[in-house]
Motif scaffolding. Sequence first.
Motif, mmCIF file in Angstrom:
data_model
loop_
_atom_site.group_PDB
_atom_site.id
_atom_site.type_symbol
_atom_site.label_atom_id
_atom_site.label_comp_id
_atom_site.label_asym_id
_atom_site.label_seq_id
_atom_site.Cartn_x
_atom_site.Cartn_y
_atom_site.Cartn_z
ATOM 1 N N GLU A 240 39.690 34.778 30.288
ATOM 2 C CA GLU A 240 39.982 35.525 31.497
ATOM 3 C C GLU A 240 41.317 35.054 32.036
ATOM 4 O O GLU A 240 41.530 33.863 32.247
ATOM 5 C CB GLU A 240 38.893 35.293 32.540
ATOM 6 C CG GLU A 240 37.540 35.817 32.117
ATOM 7 C CD GLU A 240 36.485 35.551 33.167
ATOM 8 O OE1 GLU A 240 36.861 35.123 34.275
ATOM 9 O OE2 GLU A 240 35.313 35.755 32.877
ATOM 10 N N GLN A 241 42.205 36.001 32.232
ATOM 11 C CA GLN A 241 43.510 35.636 32.744
ATOM 12 C C GLN A 241 43.442 35.596 34.266
ATOM 13 O O GLN A 241 43.036 36.552 34.914
ATOM 14 C CB GLN A 241 44.565 36.632 32.298
ATOM 15 C CG GLN A 241 44.819 36.591 30.818
ATOM 16 C CD GLN A 241 45.980 37.488 30.449
ATOM 17 O OE1 GLN A 241 46.572 38.121 31.296
ATOM 18 N NE2 GLN A 241 46.290 37.531 29.169
ATOM 19 N N GLN A 242 43.832 34.485 34.769
ATOM 20 C CA GLN A 242 43.824 34.312 36.207
ATOM 21 C C GLN A 242 45.267 34.230 36.680
ATOM 22 O O GLN A 242 46.110 33.594 36.057
ATOM 23 C CB GLN A 242 43.091 33.035 36.594
ATOM 24 C CG GLN A 242 41.633 33.041 36.176
ATOM 25 C CD GLN A 242 40.970 31.721 36.484
ATOM 26 O OE1 GLN A 242 41.632 30.769 36.855
ATOM 27 N NE2 GLN A 242 39.668 31.663 36.336
ATOM 28 N N ASN A 243 45.528 34.886 37.760
ATOM 29 C CA ASN A 243 46.862 34.839 38.327
ATOM 30 C C ASN A 243 46.989 33.568 39.162
ATOM 31 O O ASN A 243 46.518 33.503 40.292
ATOM 32 C CB ASN A 243 47.132 36.072 39.194
ATOM 33 C CG ASN A 243 47.153 37.334 38.373
ATOM 34 O OD1 ASN A 243 47.415 37.270 37.187
ATOM 35 N ND2 ASN A 243 46.876 38.460 38.983
#
Length: 105
Positions: free
Chosen positions: A63-66
Motif C-alpha cells: 500500500e502506497q502511503q503519501n
Amino acid sequence: MNNFTLKIKSLLKKFNNFFKINPHKHWNALLYLFFITTSLLILFSLYLLYKIKNEEIFQITAEQQNTPTLLKADLLKNITNLSDKKTKRTLEINNNAPVYNDPSL
C-alpha cells in the motif's frame, strides 16, 4: 422453599452423574472430536492448496502511503547547486592550473 431445595438436589445429582465414568459416552465424544478436528484440518489443507494453486498464498500487496517530505525542496536545490558549482570549480583548477607571476623577478 421445599420445592427450591428439591430442584437444587436434582441439579446436584445431574451434575454428579455427569462426572461419573461412562465409557460409551466418553468414546463417542472422543470419536466425534477426532472426526471434527480431522475434517477441519482437511478443509484447511484444501484451502491452502487452493491458495497455492492460484499463487495467492504469500502475496503481499504494498500500500502506497503519501508520507510528508521532511526536506524543504528549495533548500535542497540550493545545496545541490552549490555542490555542483564547487565540483565545477575544482575541475577547472585541476585542469587549468593558475599561473602566478613571481613578484621577485
